[in-house]
Design a protein around this motif. Sequence first.
Motif, mmCIF file in Angstrom:
data_model
loop_
_atom_site.group_PDB
_atom_site.id
_atom_site.type_symbol
_atom_site.label_atom_id
_atom_site.label_comp_id
_atom_site.label_asym_id
_atom_site.label_seq_id
_atom_site.Cartn_x
_atom_site.Cartn_y
_atom_site.Cartn_z
ATOM 1 N N GLY A 76 15.833 -4.803 -11.196
ATOM 2 C CA GLY A 76 15.223 -4.363 -12.448
ATOM 3 C C GLY A 76 13.715 -4.474 -12.484
ATOM 4 N N ALA A 77 13.111 -5.074 -11.472
ATOM 5 C CA ALA A 77 11.658 -5.228 -11.457
ATOM 6 C C ALA A 77 10.984 -3.949 -10.952
ATOM 7 C CB ALA A 77 11.265 -6.406 -10.576
ATOM 8 N N THR B 274 -10.393 11.025 8.148
ATOM 9 C CA THR B 274 -10.706 10.845 6.730
ATOM 10 C C THR B 274 -9.854 9.724 6.155
ATOM 11 O OG1 THR B 274 -11.238 13.188 6.516
ATOM 12 C CG2 THR B 274 -10.844 11.962 4.478
ATOM 13 N N ALA B 275 -10.489 8.808 5.446
ATOM 14 C CA ALA B 275 -9.797 7.632 4.927
ATOM 15 C C ALA B 275 -9.157 7.904 3.572
ATOM 16 C CB ALA B 275 -10.768 6.465 4.799
ATOM 17 N N VAL B 276 -8.063 7.222 3.324
ATOM 18 C CA VAL B 276 -7.413 7.268 2.022
ATOM 19 C C VAL B 276 -8.371 6.720 0.972
ATOM 20 C CG1 VAL B 276 -6.379 4.953 2.195
ATOM 21 C CG2 VAL B 276 -5.217 6.726 0.879
ATOM 22 N N LEU B 277 -8.279 7.218 -0.248
ATOM 23 C CA LEU B 277 -9.119 6.697 -1.320
ATOM 24 C C LEU B 277 -8.780 5.234 -1.587
ATOM 25 C CD1 LEU B 277 -9.095 9.707 -3.823
ATOM 26 C CD2 LEU B 277 -10.900 9.059 -2.218
ATOM 27 N N PRO B 278 -9.770 4.411 -1.965
ATOM 28 C CA PRO B 278 -9.498 2.996 -2.212
ATOM 29 C C PRO B 278 -8.387 2.789 -3.235
ATOM 30 C CG PRO B 278 -11.859 3.403 -2.163
ATOM 31 C CD PRO B 278 -11.196 4.756 -2.141
ATOM 32 N N ASP B 279 -7.501 1.852 -2.904
ATOM 33 C CA ASP B 279 -6.382 1.475 -3.779
ATOM 34 C C ASP B 279 -5.492 2.657 -4.150
ATOM 35 O OD1 ASP B 279 -6.659 -1.232 -3.763
ATOM 36 O OD2 ASP B 279 -7.440 -1.417 -5.798
ATOM 37 N N THR B 280 -5.316 3.595 -3.230
ATOM 38 C CA THR B 280 -4.284 4.623 -3.432
ATOM 39 C C THR B 280 -2.956 3.901 -3.647
ATOM 40 O OG1 THR B 280 -5.371 6.371 -2.193
ATOM 41 C CG2 THR B 280 -2.972 6.430 -2.249
ATOM 42 N N SER B 281 -2.195 4.307 -4.671
ATOM 43 C CA SER B 281 -1.015 3.513 -5.031
ATOM 44 C C SER B 281 0.147 4.379 -5.480
ATOM 45 C CB SER B 281 -1.365 2.509 -6.142
ATOM 46 O OG SER B 281 -1.741 3.191 -7.324
ATOM 47 N N GLY B 282 1.317 3.780 -5.430
ATOM 48 C CA GLY B 282 2.542 4.378 -5.940
ATOM 49 C C GLY B 282 3.453 3.284 -6.453
ATOM 50 N N THR B 283 4.264 3.610 -7.445
ATOM 51 C CA THR B 283 5.108 2.624 -8.121
ATOM 52 C C THR B 283 6.577 2.986 -7.991
ATOM 53 O OG1 THR B 283 3.346 2.147 -9.705
ATOM 54 C CG2 THR B 283 5.574 1.513 -10.350
ATOM 55 N N PHE B 284 7.428 1.976 -7.866
ATOM 56 C CA PHE B 284 8.870 2.201 -7.811
ATOM 57 C C PHE B 284 9.581 1.048 -8.514
ATOM 58 C CE2 PHE B 284 7.920 -0.499 -4.218
ATOM 59 C CZ PHE B 284 9.005 -1.370 -4.123
ATOM 60 N N GLY B 285 10.803 1.301 -8.928
ATOM 61 C CA GLY B 285 11.652 0.262 -9.505
ATOM 62 C C GLY B 285 12.749 -0.107 -8.536
ATOM 63 N N PHE B 286 13.161 -1.376 -8.537
ATOM 64 C CA PHE B 286 14.226 -1.827 -7.638
ATOM 65 C C PHE B 286 15.495 -2.103 -8.454
ATOM 66 C CE2 PHE B 286 16.625 -5.128 -5.366
ATOM 67 C CZ PHE B 286 16.872 -4.423 -4.193
ATOM 68 N N SER B 287 16.599 -1.483 -7.987
ATOM 69 C CA SER B 287 17.869 -1.667 -8.705
ATOM 70 C C SER B 287 19.027 -1.821 -7.745
ATOM 71 C CB SER B 287 18.121 -0.477 -9.640
ATOM 72 O OG SER B 287 18.194 0.733 -8.889
ATOM 73 N N ASN B 288 18.772 -2.494 -6.629
ATOM 74 C CA ASN B 288 19.802 -2.716 -5.597
ATOM 75 C C ASN B 288 20.368 -1.415 -5.050
ATOM 76 O OD1 ASN B 288 19.683 -5.518 -5.672
ATOM 77 N ND2 ASN B 288 21.187 -5.657 -7.331
ATOM 78 N N HIS B 289 19.598 -0.316 -5.196
ATOM 79 C CA HIS B 289 20.028 0.970 -4.643
ATOM 80 C C HIS B 289 19.184 1.254 -3.421
ATOM 81 C CE1 HIS B 289 21.398 5.047 -4.239
ATOM 82 N NE2 HIS B 289 20.174 5.524 -4.379
ATOM 83 N N VAL B 290 19.799 1.272 -2.243
ATOM 84 C CA VAL B 290 19.095 1.465 -0.990
ATOM 85 C C VAL B 290 19.130 2.919 -0.614
ATOM 86 C CG1 VAL B 290 19.023 0.851 1.453
ATOM 87 C CG2 VAL B 290 19.658 -0.863 -0.248
ATOM 88 N N VAL B 291 17.959 3.523 -0.238
ATOM 89 C CA VAL B 291 17.900 4.933 0.171
ATOM 90 C C VAL B 291 17.383 5.018 1.591
ATOM 91 C CG1 VAL B 291 17.520 5.763 -2.171
ATOM 92 C CG2 VAL B 291 15.562 5.143 -0.791
#
Length: 275
Positions: free
Chosen positions: A242-243, A258-275
Amino acid sequence: LTALLVGGSTATAQTENVYLDALGSNWQNWSWSGAYYFTNASPIYSGTASIKISQQASGGLSLHHSSIASNAYGYVEFYIHGGTTGGQLLQVRLEDDNTGTGSAGLSLENYLVGGGVVTAGTWKLVSVPFAAFALTTPNFTRVDVMDRSGTAQPSYYIDSMTLRQTSSAPPQLTSVRAGGIRSVVAFFDAGLTTGSATNPSNYALQSQSDGQYASRIAPSAAVYDTTRWRVALDFANDFTNGARYTLYCNGLTNLGGTAVLPDTSGTFGFSNHVV
């Protein structure tokens, strides 16, 4: 265009300058239905001049060169400025005058680095992979930027147009997801250098709902899949059901350096579902 035949294959320069302050060597203006000024002094992205474009309905900026092999380059890139209005509806196309055929017109907004639309008062990078044109001819002779609205367009500007073997756009993190109870899989829009992609210190995971990751935590290992532009990251602590987690990326470089922009980020939730 410089080309050498080496071992039966065509080797080209890393970059072909189509327009940098002036049309590049052997490039010609074949534009139609509009006014096109190639010595515009302001605004400019770099150097001393840009192209000012005032297109009529269905008009097109068209830059012509003798035959260029369709597989010689990986990207068409240029910077675009929306003038005082912005919002121009444009498409990018390649043509082959030898066969009288052309690629489909690609909506320019889909290839603006960072997304969005053509914006008033702002330069934005357009980066179109050659694969997107789906060329059916072995060569092309023109790069077109055309109206797709069917009406006259407000004036806009183009600068620094090049053909490139690798993109100059910073790598983009396209998605991130849990790969297991303590692993993360990150996908990118272009190939990365193996050295940067496999360096665990270029990644950090943080969560506001899992105390084990209250501060940024680097993975213990990073494994790069060069065929899928995917990095698998392993962490020491289990994720909490759930986090939500944010992955930060720094120091990654694409194959053009060429470098990635500083602090390029992505968010996900964890629900014991493995892909």
